[in-house]
Design a protein around this motif. Structure first.
Motif, PDB file in Angstrom:
ATOM      1  N   UNK A  10      56.649   5.579 112.199  1.00 21.52           N
ATOM      2  CA  UNK A  10      56.574   5.971 110.796  1.00 21.52           C
ATOM      3  C   UNK A  10      55.125   6.294 110.449  1.00 21.52           C
ATOM      4  N   UNK A  11      54.913   7.363 109.680  1.00 21.40           N
ATOM      5  CA  UNK A  11      53.600   7.797 109.199  1.00 21.40           C
ATOM      6  C   UNK A  11      52.699   8.262 110.350  1.00 21.40           C
ATOM      7  N   UNK A  12      53.309   8.879 111.367  1.00 21.08           N
ATOM      8  CA  UNK A  12      52.568   9.473 112.476  1.00 21.08           C
ATOM      9  C   UNK A  12      53.002  10.928 112.610  1.00 21.08           C
ATOM     10  N   UNK A  13      52.244  11.678 113.389  1.00 16.89           N
ATOM     11  CA  UNK A  13      52.633  13.048 113.725  1.00 16.89           C
ATOM     12  C   UNK A  13      53.269  13.057 115.112  1.00 16.89           C
ATOM     13  N   UNK A  14      54.231  13.955 115.296  1.00 20.97           N
ATOM     14  CA  UNK A  14      54.777  14.254 116.619  1.00 20.97           C
ATOM     15  C   UNK A  14      54.347  15.670 116.969  1.00 20.97           C
ATOM     16  N   UNK A  15      53.738  15.816 118.125  1.00 21.74           N
ATOM     17  CA  UNK A  15      53.307  17.121 118.624  1.00 21.74           C
ATOM     18  C   UNK A  15      54.301  17.542 119.688  1.00 21.74           C
ATOM     19  N   UNK A  16      54.965  18.683 119.485  1.00 19.70           N
ATOM     20  CA  UNK A  16      55.913  19.173 120.492  1.00 19.70           C
ATOM     21  C   UNK A  16      55.129  19.605 121.732  1.00 19.70           C
ATOM     22  N   UNK A  17      55.556  19.126 122.883  1.00 21.84           N
ATOM     23  CA  UNK A  17      54.913  19.530 124.133  1.00 21.84           C
ATOM     24  C   UNK A  17      55.236  21.005 124.403  1.00 21.84           C
ATOM     25  N   UNK A  18      54.343  21.699 125.114  1.00 18.68           N
ATOM     26  CA  UNK A  18      54.547  23.143 125.340  1.00 18.68           C
ATOM     27  C   UNK A  18      55.882  23.496 125.993  1.00 18.68           C
ATOM     28  N   UNK A  19      56.478  22.576 126.745  1.00 13.98           N
ATOM     29  CA  UNK A  19      57.751  22.874 127.415  1.00 13.98           C
ATOM     30  C   UNK A  19      58.970  22.545 126.550  1.00 13.98           C
ATOM     31  N   UNK A  20      58.773  22.210 125.282  1.00  9.13           N
ATOM     32  CA  UNK A  20      59.892  21.893 124.381  1.00  9.13           C
ATOM     33  C   UNK A  20      60.833  23.100 124.330  1.00  9.13           C
ATOM     34  N   UNK A  21      62.069  22.891 124.762  1.00  6.56           N
ATOM     35  CA  UNK A  21      63.018  24.003 124.844  1.00  6.56           C
ATOM     36  C   UNK A  21      63.806  24.221 123.557  1.00  6.56           C
ATOM     37  N   UNK A  22      63.977  23.173 122.754  1.00  4.07           N
ATOM     38  CA  UNK A  22      64.765  23.281 121.528  1.00  4.07           C
ATOM     39  C   UNK A  22      64.044  24.207 120.547  1.00  4.07           C
ATOM     40  N   UNK A  23      64.663  25.353 120.191  1.00  2.90           N
ATOM     41  CA  UNK A  23      63.992  26.306 119.299  1.00  2.90           C
ATOM     42  C   UNK A  23      63.676  25.733 117.919  1.00  2.90           C
ATOM     43  N   UNK A  24      64.394  24.664 117.512  1.00  2.00           N
ATOM     44  CA  UNK A  24      64.086  24.029 116.230  1.00  2.00           C
ATOM     45  C   UNK A  24      62.730  23.320 116.254  1.00  2.00           C
ATOM     46  N   UNK A  25      62.253  22.985 117.451  1.00  2.00           N
ATOM     47  CA  UNK A  25      61.050  22.167 117.540  1.00  2.00           C
ATOM     48  C   UNK A  25      59.953  22.730 118.439  1.00  2.00           C
ATOM     49  N   UNK A  26      60.198  23.860 119.104  1.00  2.00           N
ATOM     50  CA  UNK A  26      59.162  24.448 119.954  1.00  2.00           C
ATOM     51  C   UNK A  26      57.931  24.759 119.103  1.00  2.00           C
ATOM     52  N   UNK A  27      56.777  24.343 119.576  1.00  2.00           N
ATOM     53  CA  UNK A  27      55.487  24.597 118.909  1.00  2.00           C
ATOM     54  C   UNK A  27      55.423  24.020 117.505  1.00  2.00           C
ATOM     55  N   UNK A  28      55.977  22.815 117.321  1.00  2.00           N
ATOM     56  CA  UNK A  28      55.966  22.228 115.977  1.00  2.00           C
ATOM     57  C   UNK A  28      55.097  20.980 115.917  1.00  2.00           C
TER      58      UNK A  28
END
Length: 189
Positions: A10-28
């Motif tokens: 809670x109250x942190x950021x999540x950085x999507x890893x470059x290999x994230x395949x889910x288009x909802x979360x790629x580069x997010x």
């Protein structure tokens, strides 16, 4: 054997890893609003839509002409769940009908905050999102174990003072990481 106490994000950021395949979360970059044993909820904070606050206000109060400044207030895609539901992240200050405080930050979900922003009396800094990201119990933990995400401490400067296209890099830089140098073959040295 000792029980392992899970550390919640809670109250942190999540950085999507470059290999994230889910288009909802790629580069997010995602802000974690809530994380418990029952699951997690977050808002993607670096995906502006082709919508402004003026567009939303035309729907919510069609008889009032939106202020010109509303054309420049972007609406973000907060995630793939309930994409018609609005969320406003803002510093603690005024409280609105539905506001929850989150460690120095507030999350409002009622229309009054949008009207206050539109009328120039709302929070001076805010992020408006439609939809949210949701994870079932254990799902986020499993994705973290699979190296789908990096975690980063929350930084209000990244959320409110960094342009949306630079937020992901800014969070990674805060960890001393250059995302463009990470390969999609994580864990295969």
């Amino acid at each position: 054997m000792k029980n392992v106490i899970p550390s919640y994000l809670k109250h942190q950021f999540l950085i999507a890893m470059p290999h994230m395949a889910d288009p909802n979360f790629a580069h997010t970059l995602t802000y974690i609003v809530e994380h418990t044993a029952n699951g997690a909820m977050g808002l993607v904070i670096n995906r502006p839509q082709d919508l402004s606050l003026a567009d939303i206000l035309e729907q919510l109060r069609p008889d009032i002409e939106p202020q010109p400044l509303c054309q420049h207030v972007p609406i973000f895609t907060g995630g793939p769940v309930q994409t018609d539901r609005g969320f406003v992240l803002h510093p603690i200050g005024s409280t609105y009908q539905a506001t929850v405080e989150l460690d120095g930050l507030a999350l409002s979900t009622s229309q009054d905050v949008l009207f206050a922003i539109a009328d120039g009396v709302g929070p001076t800094k805010s992020l408006i999102a439609l939809g949210y990201a949701g994870w079932e119990a254990g799902q986020l933990e499993a994705e973290l174990a699979d190296n789908a995400w990096l975690t980063c401490p929350f930084d209000a400067d990244i959320l409110f003072n960094t342009s949306s296209e630079l937020r992901l890099e800014a969070a990674a830089k805060r960890l001393g990481i250059n995302l463009s140098l990470l390969t999609s073959q994580a864990g295969h040295a």
